[in-house]
Write an enzyme that holds these catalytic residues in place. Structure first.
Site, PDB file in Angstrom:
ATOM      1  CB  SER A 150      -0.693  -0.012   1.274  1.00  0.00           C
ATOM      2  OG  SER A 150      -1.581   1.315   1.372  1.00  0.00           O
ATOM      3  CE1 TYR A 163      -5.049  -1.611   4.458  1.00  0.00           C
ATOM      4  CE2 TYR A 163      -3.899   0.324   4.169  1.00  0.00           C
ATOM      5  CZ  TYR A 163      -4.556  -0.663   3.624  1.00  0.00           C
ATOM      6  OH  TYR A 163      -4.535  -1.040   2.304  1.00  0.00           O
TER       7      TYR A 163
END
Length: 258
Positions: A150, A163
């Site tokens: 990501s 995250y």
């Protein structure tokens, strides 16, 4: 081997067998379809039932698809997935760790009840899948592991520390497993998608102020579309990338440079 030996067959995945976790929804479906278009058979474990949509896409590519309803966080399930893939297709040549979870809250409200599930799905499950697949790949002296990272593998993560932590962790796992597995002709790389137009980002895209904030940060001037990820997936899964190892490739329209 000389430069004259290179052909476009280096991008072909014919005869290869892949596992794509969460490959029947979201960006996972794009990764799975990319491999199918390259010629690979695809085994998809997911906690979300297959409604026939992904299977129909696969059948158009004249490859085999198998689905397994699976919770990757349950003990023994990653090993069972790899075993089932080998039983079904005879080998595991490609693993894409795509399944992920993202819970968002203000830091005061982001406790262990949100942290723990994300660590289990985003990081521990990816490790266990890689661990089980790598044992098979070592035996056959070949394999490709692709971790879906990501932008938050490189940046902070306001609203979701777990995250950011898990995606940084996937970057580290990519490098560590490259170091471990390269001697066995196994390549371990990552793809870091930027901001993509999916159901998960619909609220942001529908908010004019937030949408502008995102677009102002992307030199390409647009949100990514799932198909923008598919070429990188095929490249990392095939022989063309045999000397690419331990890298996380950002597919972000230039987001990280601005």
């Amino acid at each position: 081997m000389s430069i004259t030996d290179f052909t476009m067959d280096y991008f072909s995945l014919k005869g290869k067998n892949a596992v794509v976790t969460g490959g029947n929804t979201g960006l996972g479906q794009a990764f799975a379809l990319a491999l199918a278009k390259g010629g690979a058979n695809v085994f998809i474990p997911s906690i979300i039932e297959e409604d026939g949509t992904t299977r129909a896409l696969m059948e158009k590519e004249n490859v085999q698809m198998a689905f397994m309803h699976a919770d990757l966080t349950e003990p023994g399930v990653p090993a069972e997935i790899i075993e089932r893939c080998v039983e079904t297709f005879s080998s595991i040549d490609i693993l894409v760790n795509s399944a992920g979870l993202n819970k968002i809250a203000a830091f005061e409200d982001f406790g262990r009840e949100k942290w723990d599930p994300m660590i289990q799905v985003n990081l521990t499950a990816a490790f266990e899948m890689s661990y089980e697949a790598a044992k098979r790949m070592k035996q056959q002296q070949s394999g490709k592991i692709i971790n879906i990272c990501s932008m938050f593998s490189f940046r902070g993560g306001q609203g979701s520390p777990a995250y950011a932590a898990t995606k940084h962790g996937l970057d580290g796992l990519t490098k560590a497993y490259c170091d471990e597995l390269a001697p066995f002709n196994i390549q371990v790389n990552g793809i870091a998608p930027g901001y993509f137009a999916t159901d998960l980002t619909l609220a942001t895209r529908n908010d004019s102020e937030k949408n502008k904030q995102v677009l102002d940060h992307i030199p390409a001037g647009r949100w990514g579309e799932p198909q923008d990820l598919m070429g990188t997936t095929v490249f990392l899964a095939g022989a063309a990338s045999d000397y690419v190892n331990g890298r996380v490739i950002a597919v972000d329209g230039g987001y990280l440079v601005r």
